[in-house]
Motif scaffolding. Structure first.
Motif, PDB file in Angstrom:
ATOM      1  N   TYR A  10      49.938 116.187  59.914  1.00  0.00           N
ATOM      2  CA  TYR A  10      50.696 115.896  58.323  1.00  0.00           C
ATOM      3  C   TYR A  10      52.381 116.391  58.827  1.00  0.00           C
ATOM      4  O   TYR A  10      52.973 116.703  57.897  1.00  0.00           O
ATOM      5  N   ASP A  11      52.063 117.523  59.719  1.00  0.00           N
ATOM      6  CA  ASP A  11      53.377 118.207  60.202  1.00  0.00           C
ATOM      7  C   ASP A  11      54.630 117.865  60.122  1.00  0.00           C
ATOM      8  O   ASP A  11      56.047 118.578  59.514  1.00  0.00           O
ATOM      9  N   GLY A  12      54.749 117.013  60.694  1.00  0.00           N
ATOM     10  CA  GLY A  12      56.454 116.478  60.617  1.00  0.00           C
ATOM     11  C   GLY A  12      57.123 115.962  59.434  1.00  0.00           C
ATOM     12  O   GLY A  12      58.102 116.604  58.947  1.00  0.00           O
ATOM     13  N   VAL A  13      56.652 115.433  58.685  1.00  0.00           N
ATOM     14  CA  VAL A  13      56.427 114.689  57.389  1.00  0.00           C
ATOM     15  C   VAL A  13      56.664 115.975  56.511  1.00  0.00           C
ATOM     16  O   VAL A  13      57.324 116.196  55.202  1.00  0.00           O
ATOM     17  N   ALA A  14      55.854 117.384  56.298  1.00  0.00           N
ATOM     18  CA  ALA A  14      55.482 118.279  55.924  1.00  0.00           C
ATOM     19  C   ALA A  14      56.498 118.773  56.137  1.00  0.00           C
ATOM     20  O   ALA A  14      57.443 119.291  54.927  1.00  0.00           O
ATOM     21  N   GLY A  15      57.386 118.777  56.812  1.00  0.00           N
ATOM     22  CA  GLY A  15      58.568 120.149  57.291  1.00  0.00           C
ATOM     23  C   GLY A  15      59.900 119.026  56.930  1.00  0.00           C
ATOM     24  O   GLY A  15      60.911 119.245  56.680  1.00  0.00           O
ATOM     25  N   GLN A  16      59.778 117.952  56.641  1.00  0.00           N
ATOM     26  CA  GLN A  16      60.887 116.988  55.780  1.00  0.00           C
ATOM     27  C   GLN A  16      61.330 117.341  54.824  1.00  0.00           C
ATOM     28  O   GLN A  16      62.468 117.191  53.377  1.00  0.00           O
ATOM     29  N   LEU A  17      59.966 117.454  54.081  1.00  0.00           N
ATOM     30  CA  LEU A  17      59.622 117.381  52.609  1.00  0.00           C
ATOM     31  C   LEU A  17      59.859 119.506  52.013  1.00  0.00           C
ATOM     32  O   LEU A  17      60.903 119.500  51.232  1.00  0.00           O
ATOM     33  N   GLY A  18      59.881 119.929  53.144  1.00  0.00           N
ATOM     34  CA  GLY A  18      60.223 121.301  52.984  1.00  0.00           C
ATOM     35  C   GLY A  18      61.389 121.468  53.132  1.00  0.00           C
ATOM     36  O   GLY A  18      62.247 122.059  52.464  1.00  0.00           O
ATOM     37  N   ARG A  19      62.510 120.944  54.008  1.00  0.00           N
ATOM     38  CA  ARG A  19      63.661 120.856  54.809  1.00  0.00           C
ATOM     39  C   ARG A  19      64.576 119.895  52.663  1.00  0.00           C
ATOM     40  O   ARG A  19      65.698 120.260  52.781  1.00  0.00           O
ATOM     41  N   LEU A  20      63.972 119.438  51.403  1.00  0.00           N
ATOM     42  CA  LEU A  20      64.787 119.323  50.753  1.00  0.00           C
ATOM     43  C   LEU A  20      64.430 119.545  49.410  1.00  0.00           C
ATOM     44  O   LEU A  20      65.241 119.225  48.916  1.00  0.00           O
TER      45      LEU A  20
END
Length: 252
Positions: free
Chosen positions: A217-227
């Motif tokens: 889930y690292d990639g999607v977690a990073g995307q949510l963090g950037r939002l």
């Protein structure tokens, strides 16, 4: 004598088909019996209805007084019948207990806790209470300290469909969150299938969970963090619920 009639009935009319003759005779006799019962009960029902009508008319006439005309009595009976019918068909309003407005401004957390308590007590929920303890609460967990990895707690299926979660974040004004939520639930399904397939081959679950081909889930977690992650989500949920939920202010 009866035998002669039966012979005529069975052999002359039905050509010797005894079973068919017997069935026809039974139908005729049964129909006659049913008809007699209907007449009896119909007369009984009519008698009850006439008695009820006479008693109602007597009560209405007594209430209106001796000066009331027959037309006035009939009109009053019609009004009584109409009122009783309306009362019988009326659906009582569902009284929904509403949450007190939080003084600290944490609208989402307050409503989520309030809705969960009501749900556990089998009380009726306001639509925004259902939203807060349901899809919005689930998204909040996805954005918490464990991130989307919290989805792995569900062994069989997620409690909410992807489109429900996407609609929830769009409703509070965060449409950009919809795409990573879709990706996160997709990864959950992929991981679930991978683990099932690996374990089916005899691989221990711990070894399958550490397999390098298992998607993370690292990639999607990073995307949510950037939002904006959890903080932006809660701020949007607070603002939306502050304006749209019918809060009970202190003293009401």
């Amino acid at each position: 004598m009866l035998q002669e009639y039966w012979d005529i009935w069975a052999h002359d009319i039905f050509g010797g088909h005894v079973r068919l003759a017997a069935a026809a005779l039974a139908g005729i006799v049964g129909g006659g019996v049913v008809g007699l019962f209907k007449m009896f009960f119909r007369n009984d029902i009519d008698s009850v209805q006439r008695k009820f009508h006479d008693e109602r008319r007597e009560k209405v006439a007594g209430r209106l007084g001796p000066a009331a005309t027959s037309a006035e009595i009939d009109a009053e009976i019609e009004r009584v019948i109409a009122r009783e019918r309306a009362e019988a068909l009326e659906v009582p309003d569902i009284v929904i207990q509403l949450a007190q407005r939080p003084q600290d401004g944490r609208y989402f957390d307050a409503l989520r806790r309030f809705a969960q308590t009501k749900y556990q007590n089998s009380q009726a929920l306001h639509p925004l209470e259902t939203l807060s303890r349901g899809p919005l609460g689930f998204v909040a967990d996805m954005l918490g300290s464990d991130g989307p990895a919290c989805l792995d707690r569900y062994d069989t299926a997620l409690p909410h469909r992807t489109w429900e979660l996407q609609n929830a974040v769009r409703q509070i004004g965060l449409p950009d969150y919809a795409d990573p939520i879709d990706k996160a639930t997709g990864i959950y399904l992929h991981r679930k299938q991978f683990l099932m397939d690996a374990i089916a081959t005899g691989m221990p679950r711990e070894q399958a969970a550490a397999h390098p081909d298992l998607p993370g889930y690292d990639g999607v977690a990073g995307q949510l963090g950037r939002l904006g992650g959890y903080e932006t989500f809660v701020a949007a949920a607070d603002a939306y619920l502050k304006e749209n939920y019918p809060w009970q202010d202190a003293g009401q």
